[in-house]
Write an enzyme that holds these catalytic residues in place. Structure first.
Site, mmCIF file in Angstrom:
data_model
loop_
_atom_site.group_PDB
_atom_site.id
_atom_site.type_symbol
_atom_site.label_atom_id
_atom_site.label_comp_id
_atom_site.label_asym_id
_atom_site.label_seq_id
_atom_site.Cartn_x
_atom_site.Cartn_y
_atom_site.Cartn_z
ATOM 1 N N ASP A 42 -5.464 -4.784 6.534
ATOM 2 C CA ASP A 42 -6.630 -4.115 5.964
ATOM 3 C C ASP A 42 -7.655 -5.308 5.766
ATOM 4 O O ASP A 42 -8.741 -5.123 6.197
ATOM 5 C CB ASP A 42 -6.124 -3.411 4.413
ATOM 6 N N TYR B 249 0.852 -1.270 -0.155
ATOM 7 C CA TYR B 249 -0.031 -0.189 -0.066
ATOM 8 C C TYR B 249 0.842 1.155 -0.087
ATOM 9 O O TYR B 249 0.250 2.315 0.176
ATOM 10 C CB TYR B 249 -0.808 0.020 1.273
ATOM 11 N N LYS C 115 3.280 -14.044 5.998
ATOM 12 C CA LYS C 115 3.600 -15.139 5.045
ATOM 13 C C LYS C 115 5.032 -15.102 4.746
ATOM 14 O O LYS C 115 5.607 -15.185 4.061
ATOM 15 C CB LYS C 115 2.705 -14.716 3.561
ATOM 16 N N ASP D 238 -2.728 -17.133 5.970
ATOM 17 C CA ASP D 238 -3.881 -18.119 5.388
ATOM 18 C C ASP D 238 -4.515 -18.877 6.473
ATOM 19 O O ASP D 238 -5.658 -19.007 6.673
ATOM 20 C CB ASP D 238 -3.435 -18.919 4.115
#
Ligand code: NAD
Length: 362
Positions: A248, A124, A191, A224
């Site tokens: 987010d 972002y 991740k 995940d």
């Protein structure tokens, strides 16, 4: 002494929501000296910008703001006021507590977790190269010289910078928040097994900082698996610290666990300045109808009371909101079992019910 706070009503349903929150905050007995300043599409024409300088200057001076939602103008050339405020004021931490209140319609009970989202970098950061431009071709050319794996020439590129400095700042913020609020666990959500040099760096910094908070249990979670864990056993989570993009996405997911956007408060916090606002947007289709739910805005006010050191008032305010929601009579349409329930009350009458509850508990 009264707290001087910049009050930004915002646009769309913002003014009615902030008015409800202002009245409830005053009913706690805490003194406020509101510095009302405007921003958003309603002032854009007259001021020539949706974020007038005087509004920004007021927040910088007062260091605390309560802000209504603001519509992002499309096709005007102006950037989002929300993004501009975060950037101009260095609001690096986005805090979003998600807590179940009895009486709110949701699939889960006893959820009480806090999302701490890094607000300044990651995908972002706004560093992007459009497909087919000379800039994209140059970046692709440079990168293809550095690596075996070749990027196709017809690619768009978004850059994911994660710095040690910003990671340290947000992770320390999460642990300090946990310590101050008696929280037991901080989860680092990344991740890192795939993106070793960005998420991996975030995790490395998390391990270093966690060592300084031995009373708090550090959890290392993959994003995940976290999504699955949150929908299966949300009660196990406490504080979660995440880079910008995952933060987010997961903060909307966790708002959904506790009843949706109407009840999800938030804060954007920097080194000197804090801006308190609901997670939801300006819901413009309901503008001026005295209809939408001000709970998220009122609970953002509760976070502001905590920030101002008004812990007792914050606790009383939250208890009054919880009582009115539990009773379920004088609540807005979205908190009724059926959305067309004629007994639903308006934004302002719901605030009145909370104010009466606060006064009764004095
Ligand atoms: P939104 O959150 O404004 O509304 C989506 C839907 O959620 C609404 O139609 C309504 O059904 C429901 N909803 C939202 N708030 C509610 C409330 N308090 N009570 C009851 N129902 C509520 O999202 P959107 O329509 O995507 O965005 C509208 C505008 O707000 C856009 O311009 C967007 O950029 C802006 N926005 C601003 C902020 C902010 O100011 N921080 C945040 C998000 C979106």
């Amino acid at each position: 002494m009264a707290h001087r706070v910049t009050l930004i009503p915002g646009d769309g349903t913002g003014p009615e929501l902030t008015e409800a929150a202002r009245r409830v905050l005053e009913a706690t007995g805490v003194g406020f000296d509101w510095d009302v300043r405007h921003a958003g599409v309603d002032v854009m024409e007259e001021a020539g910008t949706p974020l007038p300088d005087e509004t920004l200057a007021s927040v910088k001076e007062n260091k605390v703001a309560l802000k209504g939602p603001i519509t992002t103008p499309i096709g005007t050339g102006f950037r989002s006021v929300n993004v501009a405020l975060r950037y101009e004021l260095g609001l690096y931490a986005c805090l979003r507590p998600c807590k179940s209140y009895e009486g709110v319609r949701s699939r889960y009970e006893n959820v009480d977790l806090v999302i701490v989202r890094e607000n300044t970098e990651d995908l972002y950061a706004g560093i992007e190269y459009e497909v087919g431009t000379p800039e994209a071709a140059r970046v692709i050319g440079e990168l293809n010289q550095l690596q075996k794996r070749q990027i196709p020439a017809d690619s768009g590129i978004s850059i994911k910078p994660i710095s040690r400095t910003a990671s340290e700042r947000i992770i320390r913020f999460a642990f300090e928040y946990a310590r101050e609020h008696g929280r037991k666990r901080v989860s680092c959500v990344t991740k890192a097994n795939i993106m070793k040099f960005t998420d991996g760096l975030f995790l490395e910094v998390f391990r270093e900082i966690a060592a300084g908070y031995p009373e708090i249990e550090p959890w290392e979670n993959l994003v995940d698996a976290t999504c699955m864990g949150l929908v299966q056993r949300p009660q196990e989570f406490d504080v979660l610290v995440l880079p910008n993009l995952y933060g987010d996405i997961l903060s909307d997911l966790t708002a959904g666990l506790v009843g949706g956007l109407g009840v999800a408060p938030g804060a954007n916090i920097g080194a000197d300045v804090a801006v308190f606002e609901a997670t939801h947007g300006s819901a413009p289709k309901y503008k001026g109808q005295n209809k939408v739910n001000p709970t998220a805005m009122i609970l953002s006010g509760k976070l502001m009371l905590d920030h101002l050191g008004e812990r007792d008032a914050a606790r009383r305010l939250e208890a009054a909101v919880a009582d009115v929601i539990r009773e379920g009579d004088r609540v807005t349409y979205d908190m009724k079992a059926s959305r067309d329930d004629p007994t639903a009350v308006g934004t302002s009458e719901y605030a009145d019910a909370i104010i009466e509850q606060l006064e009764a508990s004095k």
